[in-house]
Design an enzyme around this catalytic site. Sequence first.
Site, PDB file in Angstrom:
ATOM      1  N   GLU A  10      -0.983  -1.208  -4.929  1.00 60.00           N
ATOM      2  CA  GLU A  10      -2.197  -0.447  -5.199  1.00 60.00           C
ATOM      3  C   GLU A  10      -1.898   0.671  -6.186  1.00 60.00           C
ATOM      4  O   GLU A  10      -0.886   1.360  -6.062  1.00 60.00           O
ATOM      5  CB  GLU A  10      -2.750   0.129  -3.896  1.00 60.00           C
ATOM      6  CG  GLU A  10      -4.126   0.744  -4.054  1.00 60.00           C
ATOM      7  CD  GLU A  10      -4.709   1.156  -2.724  1.00 60.00           C
ATOM      8  OE1 GLU A  10      -5.558   0.418  -2.212  1.00 60.00           O
ATOM      9  OE2 GLU A  10      -4.292   2.205  -2.201  1.00 60.00           O
ATOM     10  N   ASP A  65       0.885  -1.167   0.000  1.00 59.35           N
ATOM     11  CA  ASP A  65       0.000   0.000   0.000  1.00 59.35           C
ATOM     12  C   ASP A  65       0.919   1.213   0.000  1.00 59.35           C
ATOM     13  O   ASP A  65       1.448   1.604   1.043  1.00 59.35           O
ATOM     14  CB  ASP A  65      -0.898  -0.008   1.232  1.00 59.35           C
ATOM     15  CG  ASP A  65      -1.833   1.187   1.270  1.00 59.35           C
ATOM     16  OD1 ASP A  65      -2.248   1.646   0.194  1.00 59.35           O
ATOM     17  OD2 ASP A  65      -2.141   1.656   2.379  1.00 59.35           O
ATOM     18  N   ASP A  71      -2.928   1.009   6.972  1.00 55.76           N
ATOM     19  CA  ASP A  71      -2.021   0.821   5.838  1.00 55.76           C
ATOM     20  C   ASP A  71      -1.500  -0.613   5.777  1.00 55.76           C
ATOM     21  O   ASP A  71      -1.339  -1.174   4.694  1.00 55.76           O
ATOM     22  CB  ASP A  71      -0.854   1.813   5.907  1.00 55.76           C
ATOM     23  CG  ASP A  71      -1.340   3.255   5.910  1.00 55.76           C
ATOM     24  OD1 ASP A  71      -1.990   3.649   4.930  1.00 55.76           O
ATOM     25  OD2 ASP A  71      -1.095   3.959   6.899  1.00 55.76           O
TER      26      ASP A  71
END
Length: 160
Positions: free
Chosen positions: A67, A7, A138
């Site tokens: 991501e 992430d 996160d």
Amino acid sequence: MITLGIDPGFARCGYAFIEAKNSAYKIVDSGLIETFQNQEYNQRLSFIYTQLDELIKKYKPNNAAIEELFFSKNTKTAIKVAEARGVIILALTLNNIEFQEYKPKEVKSQITGNGNANKDAMMKMVNLFTGSNIIQDDTADAVAIALAHASRNRIFNDIK
């Protein structure tokens, strides 16, 4: 097989190494790479790169997922995250790790069945799938990204 989920972030970059065995997923390691405002800009990017590079060398993932950057209202923040993604992709590439990029809605849909799921729903499913108790957003997102990728790879491998 070990999958790395990332992430991306400039201040906090979540990471997760998961191992898929049979129909179960185990977290090998997960956490945050954190940089701080008192560090020079280039030092922050370098720190993200070196920390991730060390983790990749330690756990030797077979593949990775990251991501995609979604557009932010704050252009300055979006640029910093994009630059962090650049050093993350560099670390993956220099370590010969193939990676796939996922939109946040793709991950949410695959993990919860709802592309508009909130953070609590995501965290609940991540903890259910892994038998863990992750409470940091996160890190949970990184685990979710790794799970989505590992699950998708398993489906494609079963079809072959």
